[in-house]
Design a protein around this motif. Sequence first.
Motif, PDB file in Angstrom:
ATOM      1  N   GLY A  97       8.813  12.118  -5.542  1.00 60.02           N
ATOM      2  CA  GLY A  97       8.607  13.485  -5.068  1.00 60.02           C
ATOM      3  C   GLY A  97       7.842  14.326  -6.075  1.00 60.02           C
ATOM      4  N   HIS A  98       8.467  15.457  -6.467  1.00 57.73           N
ATOM      5  CA  HIS A  98       7.857  16.349  -7.457  1.00 57.73           C
ATOM      6  C   HIS A  98       8.340  16.068  -8.880  1.00 57.73           C
ATOM      7  CE1 HIS A  98       5.892  18.582  -4.391  1.00 57.73           C
ATOM      8  NE2 HIS A  98       6.972  19.151  -3.892  1.00 57.73           N
ATOM      9  N   SER A  99       9.102  15.010  -9.090  1.00 61.93           N
ATOM     10  CA  SER A  99       9.660  14.718 -10.412  1.00 61.93           C
ATOM     11  C   SER A  99       8.755  13.755 -11.183  1.00 61.93           C
ATOM     12  CB  SER A  99      11.066  14.114 -10.272  1.00 61.93           C
ATOM     13  OG  SER A  99      11.973  15.057  -9.740  1.00 61.93           O
ATOM     14  N   THR A 100       7.742  14.321 -11.843  1.00 61.63           N
ATOM     15  CA  THR A 100       6.760  13.547 -12.612  1.00 61.63           C
ATOM     16  C   THR A 100       6.459  12.226 -11.906  1.00 61.63           C
ATOM     17  OG1 THR A 100       7.704  14.510 -14.633  1.00 61.63           O
ATOM     18  CG2 THR A 100       6.124  12.741 -14.924  1.00 61.63           C
ATOM     19  N   PRO A 101       5.764  12.285 -10.768  1.00 62.04           N
ATOM     20  CA  PRO A 101       5.575  11.095  -9.940  1.00 62.04           C
ATOM     21  C   PRO A 101       4.798   9.991 -10.662  1.00 62.04           C
ATOM     22  CG  PRO A 101       4.181  12.901  -9.192  1.00 62.04           C
ATOM     23  CD  PRO A 101       5.104  13.473 -10.194  1.00 62.04           C
ATOM     24  N   GLN A 102       5.162   8.747 -10.309  1.00 63.34           N
ATOM     25  CA  GLN A 102       4.543   7.563 -10.890  1.00 63.34           C
ATOM     26  C   GLN A 102       3.728   6.851  -9.809  1.00 63.34           C
ATOM     27  OE1 GLN A 102       5.202   7.139 -14.365  1.00 63.34           O
ATOM     28  NE2 GLN A 102       6.060   9.146 -13.870  1.00 63.34           N
ATOM     29  N   SER A 103       2.445   6.635 -10.081  1.00 68.31           N
ATOM     30  CA  SER A 103       1.565   6.025  -9.087  1.00 68.31           C
ATOM     31  C   SER A 103       0.346   5.438  -9.783  1.00 68.31           C
ATOM     32  CB  SER A 103       1.115   7.081  -8.066  1.00 68.31           C
ATOM     33  OG  SER A 103       0.229   8.013  -8.685  1.00 68.31           O
ATOM     34  N   ARG A 104      -0.523   4.814  -9.010  1.00 62.25           N
ATOM     35  CA  ARG A 104      -1.760   4.262  -9.564  1.00 62.25           C
ATOM     36  C   ARG A 104      -2.627   5.353 -10.177  1.00 62.25           C
ATOM     37  NH1 ARG A 104      -6.204   5.470  -6.575  1.00 62.25           N
ATOM     38  NH2 ARG A 104      -5.828   6.282  -4.477  1.00 62.25           N
ATOM     39  N   GLN A 105      -2.441   6.598  -9.719  1.00 64.49           N
ATOM     40  CA  GLN A 105      -3.233   7.700 -10.250  1.00 64.49           C
ATOM     41  C   GLN A 105      -2.686   8.226 -11.567  1.00 64.49           C
ATOM     42  OE1 GLN A 105      -2.771   9.820  -6.417  1.00 64.49           O
ATOM     43  NE2 GLN A 105      -4.986  10.124  -6.488  1.00 64.49           N
ATOM     44  N   THR A 106      -1.358   8.206 -11.730  1.00 63.03           N
ATOM     45  CA  THR A 106      -0.752   8.807 -12.919  1.00 63.03           C
ATOM     46  C   THR A 106      -0.426   7.787 -14.014  1.00 63.03           C
ATOM     47  OG1 THR A 106       1.518   8.611 -12.070  1.00 63.03           O
ATOM     48  CG2 THR A 106       0.283  10.595 -11.475  1.00 63.03           C
ATOM     49  N   LEU A 107      -0.109   6.557 -13.667  1.00 65.98           N
ATOM     50  CA  LEU A 107       0.333   5.590 -14.661  1.00 65.98           C
ATOM     51  C   LEU A 107      -0.727   5.255 -15.718  1.00 65.98           C
ATOM     52  CD1 LEU A 107       2.572   3.262 -12.508  1.00 65.98           C
ATOM     53  CD2 LEU A 107       3.279   4.502 -14.561  1.00 65.98           C
ATOM     54  N   PRO A 108      -2.033   5.271 -15.390  1.00 69.39           N
ATOM     55  CA  PRO A 108      -3.015   5.024 -16.451  1.00 69.39           C
ATOM     56  C   PRO A 108      -2.944   6.023 -17.603  1.00 69.39           C
ATOM     57  CG  PRO A 108      -4.039   4.687 -14.320  1.00 69.39           C
ATOM     58  CD  PRO A 108      -2.672   5.271 -14.058  1.00 69.39           C
ATOM     59  N   ALA A 159       2.041  -0.969 -21.510  1.00 67.94           N
ATOM     60  CA  ALA A 159       2.632   0.352 -21.739  1.00 67.94           C
ATOM     61  C   ALA A 159       3.212   0.913 -20.449  1.00 67.94           C
ATOM     62  CB  ALA A 159       1.579   1.305 -22.305  1.00 67.94           C
ATOM     63  N   GLN A 160       2.553   0.654 -19.329  1.00 61.26           N
ATOM     64  CA  GLN A 160       3.055   1.125 -18.043  1.00 61.26           C
ATOM     65  C   GLN A 160       4.378   0.451 -17.699  1.00 61.26           C
ATOM     66  OE1 GLN A 160       0.007   0.692 -15.022  1.00 61.26           O
ATOM     67  NE2 GLN A 160      -1.579   1.513 -16.386  1.00 61.26           N
ATOM     68  N   ALA A 161       4.476  -0.858 -17.941  1.00 59.37           N
ATOM     69  CA  ALA A 161       5.711  -1.577 -17.640  1.00 59.37           C
ATOM     70  C   ALA A 161       6.855  -1.080 -18.517  1.00 59.37           C
ATOM     71  CB  ALA A 161       5.503  -3.080 -17.828  1.00 59.37           C
ATOM     72  N   ASP A 162       6.593  -0.862 -19.798  1.00 67.03           N
ATOM     73  CA  ASP A 162       7.628  -0.319 -20.689  1.00 67.03           C
ATOM     74  C   ASP A 162       8.086   1.050 -20.206  1.00 67.03           C
ATOM     75  OD1 ASP A 162       7.557  -2.539 -22.310  1.00 67.03           O
ATOM     76  OD2 ASP A 162       6.227  -1.646 -23.807  1.00 67.03           O
ATOM     77  N   HIS A 163       7.150   1.838 -19.746  1.00 66.79           N
ATOM     78  CA  HIS A 163       7.449   3.174 -19.234  1.00 66.79           C
ATOM     79  C   HIS A 163       8.344   3.097 -18.000  1.00 66.79           C
ATOM     80  CE1 HIS A 163       6.705   7.390 -18.237  1.00 66.79           C
ATOM     81  NE2 HIS A 163       6.266   7.022 -17.051  1.00 66.79           N
ATOM     82  N   LEU A 164       7.979   2.229 -17.052  1.00 70.38           N
ATOM     83  CA  LEU A 164       8.710   2.148 -15.787  1.00 70.38           C
ATOM     84  C   LEU A 164      10.099   1.538 -15.952  1.00 70.38           C
ATOM     85  CD1 LEU A 164       5.783   1.048 -13.454  1.00 70.38           C
ATOM     86  CD2 LEU A 164       6.938   3.265 -13.475  1.00 70.38           C
ATOM     87  N   ARG A 171      -2.887  -2.179  -5.758  1.00 70.18           N
ATOM     88  CA  ARG A 171      -3.740  -3.188  -6.406  1.00 70.18           C
ATOM     89  C   ARG A 171      -3.970  -2.920  -7.891  1.00 70.18           C
ATOM     90  NH1 ARG A 171      -7.748  -2.983  -1.526  1.00 70.18           N
ATOM     91  NH2 ARG A 171      -6.574  -4.279  -0.042  1.00 70.18           N
ATOM     92  N   PRO A 172      -4.240  -1.676  -8.303  1.00 67.21           N
ATOM     93  CA  PRO A 172      -4.471  -1.461  -9.742  1.00 67.21           C
ATOM     94  C   PRO A 172      -3.233  -1.700 -10.598  1.00 67.21           C
ATOM     95  CG  PRO A 172      -5.328   0.371  -8.419  1.00 67.21           C
ATOM     96  CD  PRO A 172      -4.470  -0.450  -7.525  1.00 67.21           C
ATOM     97  N   LEU A 173      -2.058  -1.858  -9.965  1.00 59.92           N
ATOM     98  CA  LEU A 173      -0.800  -1.987 -10.692  1.00 59.92           C
ATOM     99  C   LEU A 173      -0.263  -3.410 -10.664  1.00 59.92           C
ATOM    100  CD1 LEU A 173       0.841   1.287  -9.329  1.00 59.92           C
ATOM    101  CD2 LEU A 173      -0.331   0.970 -11.524  1.00 59.92           C
ATOM    102  N   ARG A 174      -1.066  -4.370 -10.224  1.00 59.71           N
ATOM    103  CA  ARG A 174      -0.588  -5.754 -10.085  1.00 59.71           C
ATOM    104  C   ARG A 174      -0.121  -6.309 -11.432  1.00 59.71           C
ATOM    105  NH1 ARG A 174      -1.069 -10.613  -6.943  1.00 59.71           N
ATOM    106  NH2 ARG A 174       0.112 -12.121  -8.158  1.00 59.71           N
ATOM    107  N   GLU A 175      -0.894  -6.116 -12.494  1.00 60.89           N
ATOM    108  CA  GLU A 175      -0.509  -6.668 -13.790  1.00 60.89           C
ATOM    109  C   GLU A 175       0.754  -5.986 -14.313  1.00 60.89           C
ATOM    110  OE1 GLU A 175      -2.369  -7.634 -18.236  1.00 60.89           O
ATOM    111  OE2 GLU A 175      -3.666  -6.843 -16.647  1.00 60.89           O
ATOM    112  N   THR A 176       0.877  -4.693 -14.078  1.00 64.38           N
ATOM    113  CA  THR A 176       2.096  -3.973 -14.469  1.00 64.38           C
ATOM    114  C   THR A 176       3.305  -4.566 -13.764  1.00 64.38           C
ATOM    115  OG1 THR A 176       0.832  -1.943 -14.811  1.00 64.38           O
ATOM    116  CG2 THR A 176       3.201  -1.711 -14.503  1.00 64.38           C
ATOM    117  N   ALA A 177       3.161  -4.845 -12.474  1.00 69.69           N
ATOM    118  CA  ALA A 177       4.254  -5.440 -11.706  1.00 69.69           C
ATOM    119  C   ALA A 177       4.612  -6.821 -12.231  1.00 69.69           C
ATOM    120  CB  ALA A 177       3.877  -5.510 -10.234  1.00 69.69           C
ATOM    121  N   GLU A 178       3.612  -7.596 -12.622  1.00 76.21           N
ATOM    122  CA  GLU A 178       3.867  -8.926 -13.180  1.00 76.21           C
ATOM    123  C   GLU A 178       4.696  -8.824 -14.460  1.00 76.21           C
ATOM    124  OE1 GLU A 178       3.275 -11.843 -12.032  1.00 76.21           O
ATOM    125  OE2 GLU A 178       1.708 -11.640 -10.510  1.00 76.21           O
TER     126      GLU A 178
END
Length: 433
Positions: free
Chosen positions: A90-101, A108-113, A344-351
């Motif tokens: 929602g409005h709580s510092t959203p996490q997405s392909r647009q914000t995670l970079p 770094a994204q995986a550690d964050h999530l 798609r831009p988050l595939r490696e993060t998901a791995e």
Amino acid sequence: MTVSYRQPGVVLTDHRFTVPLDHADPAGETIELYAREVVASDKADRDLPWLVYLQGGPGFGANRFIGKQAWLGRALEDYRVLLLDQRGTGHSTPQSRQTLPLRGGPAAQADHLARFRADSIVRDCELIRPRLTGGAPWTVLGQSFGGFCAVTYLSLAPEGLSTAVITGGLPSLDAHADDVYRAAYPRAERKVTAHYDRYPQDVERARRIADHLLTHDVVLPNGYRLTVEAFQSLGILLGTGDGSHRLHFLLEHALVRTPHGWELSDAFQEQVQGQLSYAGHPLYALVHEAIYGQDDRPTAWSAQRVRTEFPQFDAAKTLAGDAPLLFTGETVHPWTFDCDPALRPLRETAELLAARTDWPALYDPARLAANEVPAVAAVYHDDLYVDTAHSLRTARAVRGLRTWVTDEFEHDGLRVGAPRVLDRLLAMVRDEV
């Protein structure tokens, strides 16, 4: 700064809170939480107890109700309600392909999530609770994954709770993700069988659509690549009260004759992309299996691995014979990140998340066995999303927890059965029934 406004019968107040990204480092980086306070108009000036609502998911913001919709009207008879957008939604510092970079690369994204699970959500609640209640404990209402969070709350900070109400969300305390999905695929098969019993004409329709997808490369208008496996994942609809009917109406006009032969209709494609896209809730796909991580074993794309143990879900093998095509349930796969342009831009993060082995424990069996918080849970018999046997085993492990086991509702009973479902649960937790 808070802002208050009105809808029919209610007064709403927007709240924003700053909390640590990592609760182990309270002086470090912070994120923002958003929550919407709701109170009945005729009780706005009264000193009411608080109820915090934890939405299902993971990865969904809290419901955006209009007035006293669904269960909210019943809750407002007794409580001042906080609809919390859990961190990253929602409005709580959203996490997405647009914000995670902004975090850096995939590692770094995986550690964050890894900090966006139930333990962090509970600690968020405990930071904001005193600011709203003056330190008094509050009631938690947890739906689905929100119920998982409620059990974590009972494990980590029971002193913050006056009551725990859980609907469709009693998790296994110790099951690995593999155990969760080994129990899930047979439930999905039962739900599909029941759907075809209700709508036998859908057997042939589903097979025709699957055959088309196996022989054509279909890309939906939003860029989603519709494979046969992605089509089968529409079975997630079968876990809701009206899901079988919605799936039927989706299938009935899927194929249309064109000058080039049979094609998937524009209307079907439009509806399917709305159902399958994770653009509005990407965190769901990213951390869905991570919510089961509690030891040094990786989840390692559990749903995909376990699926191979159930060959009846293989569409190509099904179409080589005459069996009905099976739909799947609530699962996320590696191919999900290939199909969906929002992922798609988050595939490696998901791995990297799937390979992670340092998940902290989410539940404290000893503390739950000594629980003193009044607690109640609705367990929906043969729930597509949460295994009944797992839920009942957990119920027995939580001291004093009462269960209402029912097959009157599917997983969305809190929504479709409101206000009756919440009314019964509140009566149970107060020992009125």
